[in-house]
Design a protein around this motif. Structure first.
Motif, PDB file in Angstrom:
ATOM      1  N   TYR A  18       0.827  -1.218   0.000  1.00  0.00           N
ATOM      2  CA  TYR A  18       0.000   0.000   0.000  1.00  0.00           C
ATOM      3  C   TYR A  18       0.858   1.263   0.000  1.00  0.00           C
ATOM      4  O   TYR A  18       0.543   2.243  -0.685  1.00  0.00           O
ATOM      5  CB  TYR A  18      -0.911   0.044   1.229  1.00  0.00           C
ATOM      6  CG  TYR A  18      -2.058  -0.932   1.220  1.00  0.00           C
ATOM      7  CD1 TYR A  18      -2.693  -1.279   0.028  1.00  0.00           C
ATOM      8  CD2 TYR A  18      -2.530  -1.490   2.402  1.00  0.00           C
ATOM      9  CE1 TYR A  18      -3.762  -2.174   0.022  1.00  0.00           C
ATOM     10  CE2 TYR A  18      -3.593  -2.385   2.404  1.00  0.00           C
ATOM     11  CZ  TYR A  18      -4.207  -2.715   1.213  1.00  0.00           C
ATOM     12  OH  TYR A  18      -5.250  -3.586   1.214  1.00  0.00           O
ATOM     13  N   VAL A  19       1.896   1.246   0.804  1.00  0.00           N
ATOM     14  CA  VAL A  19       2.700   2.451   1.019  1.00  0.00           C
ATOM     15  C   VAL A  19       3.442   2.946  -0.240  1.00  0.00           C
ATOM     16  O   VAL A  19       3.560   4.157  -0.443  1.00  0.00           O
ATOM     17  CB  VAL A  19       3.689   2.215   2.190  1.00  0.00           C
ATOM     18  CG1 VAL A  19       4.726   3.308   2.286  1.00  0.00           C
ATOM     19  CG2 VAL A  19       2.911   2.106   3.491  1.00  0.00           C
ATOM     20  N   ASN A  21       2.673   3.360  -3.354  1.00  0.00           N
ATOM     21  CA  ASN A  21       1.923   4.316  -4.181  1.00  0.00           C
ATOM     22  C   ASN A  21       1.979   5.728  -3.613  1.00  0.00           C
ATOM     23  O   ASN A  21       2.186   6.699  -4.338  1.00  0.00           O
ATOM     24  CB  ASN A  21       0.453   3.887  -4.273  1.00  0.00           C
ATOM     25  CG  ASN A  21       0.252   2.814  -5.315  1.00  0.00           C
ATOM     26  OD1 ASN A  21       0.293   3.089  -6.502  1.00  0.00           O
ATOM     27  ND2 ASN A  21       0.061   1.581  -4.866  1.00  0.00           N
ATOM     28  N   ASN A  22       1.778   5.822  -2.302  1.00  0.00           N
ATOM     29  CA  ASN A  22       1.782   7.138  -1.663  1.00  0.00           C
ATOM     30  C   ASN A  22       3.186   7.717  -1.611  1.00  0.00           C
ATOM     31  O   ASN A  22       3.383   8.922  -1.799  1.00  0.00           O
ATOM     32  CB  ASN A  22       1.183   7.028  -0.258  1.00  0.00           C
ATOM     33  CG  ASN A  22      -0.216   6.431  -0.296  1.00  0.00           C
ATOM     34  OD1 ASN A  22      -1.102   6.949  -0.969  1.00  0.00           O
ATOM     35  ND2 ASN A  22      -0.413   5.316   0.373  1.00  0.00           N
ATOM     36  N   VAL A  25       4.117   9.272  -4.899  1.00  0.00           N
ATOM     37  CA  VAL A  25       3.544  10.610  -5.093  1.00  0.00           C
ATOM     38  C   VAL A  25       4.447  11.642  -4.409  1.00  0.00           C
ATOM     39  O   VAL A  25       4.761  12.685  -4.984  1.00  0.00           O
ATOM     40  CB  VAL A  25       2.114  10.684  -4.504  1.00  0.00           C
ATOM     41  CG1 VAL A  25       1.585  12.108  -4.587  1.00  0.00           C
ATOM     42  CG2 VAL A  25       1.189   9.729  -5.239  1.00  0.00           C
ATOM     43  N   HIS A 164      -7.903   2.745  -0.853  1.00  0.00           N
ATOM     44  CA  HIS A 164      -7.304   3.504  -1.945  1.00  0.00           C
ATOM     45  C   HIS A 164      -8.054   4.808  -2.176  1.00  0.00           C
ATOM     46  O   HIS A 164      -7.463   5.881  -2.253  1.00  0.00           O
ATOM     47  CB  HIS A 164      -7.300   2.645  -3.211  1.00  0.00           C
ATOM     48  CG  HIS A 164      -6.495   3.198  -4.326  1.00  0.00           C
ATOM     49  ND1 HIS A 164      -7.035   4.063  -5.256  1.00  0.00           N
ATOM     50  CD2 HIS A 164      -5.196   3.048  -4.655  1.00  0.00           C
ATOM     51  CE1 HIS A 164      -6.090   4.398  -6.117  1.00  0.00           C
ATOM     52  NE2 HIS A 164      -4.957   3.795  -5.774  1.00  0.00           N
ATOM     53  N   THR A 167      -7.474   7.181   0.975  1.00  0.00           N
ATOM     54  CA  THR A 167      -6.155   7.821   1.104  1.00  0.00           C
ATOM     55  C   THR A 167      -5.908   8.807  -0.036  1.00  0.00           C
ATOM     56  O   THR A 167      -5.328   9.872   0.177  1.00  0.00           O
ATOM     57  CB  THR A 167      -5.006   6.792   1.122  1.00  0.00           C
ATOM     58  OG1 THR A 167      -5.106   5.965  -0.033  1.00  0.00           O
ATOM     59  CG2 THR A 167      -5.028   5.952   2.360  1.00  0.00           C
ATOM     60  N   ASN A 168      -6.381   8.485  -1.241  1.00  0.00           N
ATOM     61  CA  ASN A 168      -6.160   9.412  -2.354  1.00  0.00           C
ATOM     62  C   ASN A 168      -6.991  10.671  -2.197  1.00  0.00           C
ATOM     63  O   ASN A 168      -6.561  11.762  -2.588  1.00  0.00           O
ATOM     64  CB  ASN A 168      -6.454   8.728  -3.692  1.00  0.00           C
ATOM     65  CG  ASN A 168      -5.318   7.814  -4.097  1.00  0.00           C
ATOM     66  OD1 ASN A 168      -4.162   8.059  -3.782  1.00  0.00           O
ATOM     67  ND2 ASN A 168      -5.642   6.741  -4.769  1.00  0.00           N
ATOM     68  N   ALA A 171      -5.023  12.705   0.230  1.00  0.00           N
ATOM     69  CA  ALA A 171      -3.830  13.273  -0.431  1.00  0.00           C
ATOM     70  C   ALA A 171      -4.220  14.435  -1.347  1.00  0.00           C
ATOM     71  O   ALA A 171      -3.501  15.435  -1.444  1.00  0.00           O
ATOM     72  CB  ALA A 171      -3.098  12.188  -1.216  1.00  0.00           C
ATOM     73  N   LYS A 177      -1.725  15.477  -4.234  1.00  0.00           N
ATOM     74  CA  LYS A 177      -2.052  14.760  -5.459  1.00  0.00           C
ATOM     75  C   LYS A 177      -2.931  15.657  -6.333  1.00  0.00           C
ATOM     76  O   LYS A 177      -3.736  16.420  -5.819  1.00  0.00           O
ATOM     77  CB  LYS A 177      -2.813  13.478  -5.082  1.00  0.00           C
ATOM     78  CG  LYS A 177      -2.433  12.271  -5.904  1.00  0.00           C
ATOM     79  CD  LYS A 177      -3.086  10.996  -5.414  1.00  0.00           C
ATOM     80  CE  LYS A 177      -2.784   9.863  -6.379  1.00  0.00           C
ATOM     81  NZ  LYS A 177      -3.336  10.074  -7.725  1.00  0.00           N
TER      82      LYS A 177
END
Ligand code: CTP
Ligand code: K
Ligand code: MG
Length: 181
Positions: A18-19, A21-22, A25, A164, A167-168, A171, A177
């Motif tokens: 998971y981490v 992807n973040n 960014v 997902h 969190t997006n 962000a 993001k």
């Protein structure tokens, strides 16, 4: 196995996937992986997939796997059931698989006429699961069989899109993001 136990194991086991992807960014920028190359009328991958972001993502996943491995014993004692320690190859499969899935998704987006940042519902939420799980099963088959029961995999497939999207959205609101997906 209790439902809560399955959910906690699924979440714990997937943190190294998971981490990235973040982290990508936050760490992204610089040279794109495709070096500006095109295929047909579109970029091969696009400016959203950079070497630095990918390296930052994989590194963050590996570090998290290491931290969780150190904590696993104490957390297991507190919870009363075992959460996984990460075998080195399992950590690599989860972290690198997540970044590879994201890159393959961008490849598919460009082939289907979607510009950088365009959404692709379904693929956006599960791209990293679709690659990180098989890659981990390939690199660390015993570890994978021990922890990724059918029930755990089912929880991951259901839980991941929810996490997902959440969190997006956060962000995006924080200005980290460009799009909320
Ligand atoms: N990022 C990066 N390298 C990666 C993945 C992400 O540098 N391997 C950074 C980029 O700055 C990217 C941002 O993280 O713009 C958001 O990631 P993502 O949503 O995956 O990329 P998009 O910009 O939406 O591009 P695409 O349409 O190709 O998914
Ligand atoms: K993505
Ligand atoms: Mg995006």
């Amino acid at each position: 196995m209790a439902v809560l136990e399955t959910v906690i194991i699924a979440f714990w086991a997937m943190i190294p996937a998971y981490v990235p992807n973040n982290a990508a960014v936050l760490g992204g920028g610089g040279r794109p992986i495709d070096g500006g190359r095109t295929m047909g009328d579109s970029r091969l991958l696009g400016d959203g997939k950079t070497w630095r972001g990918t390296a930052a993502g994989i590194a963050a996943g590996l570090v998290l796997a290491g931290v969780l491995t150190v904590l696993a014993g104490d957390v297991s004692d507190i919870l009363g059931f075992a959460v996984p320690e990460f075998a080195p190859l399992a950590a690599v499969g989860l972290a690198a698989g997540a970044m590879l899935g994201d890159i393959l998704a961008s490849f598919l987006k460009r082939r289907t006429g979607r510009q950088r940042g365009a959404m692709f519902p379904g693929l956006d939420q599960l791209d990293f699961v679709v690659v990180s799980l098989p890659l981990t099963a390939l690199l660390a088959p015993d570890w994978f069989r021990e922890w990724f029961s059918p029930a755990v995999i089912l929880v991951i497939v259901v839980l991941t899109p929810v996490l997902h999207v959440t969190t997006n959205m956060i962000a995006y609101k924080l200005g980290l993001k460009n799009e909320p997906w």
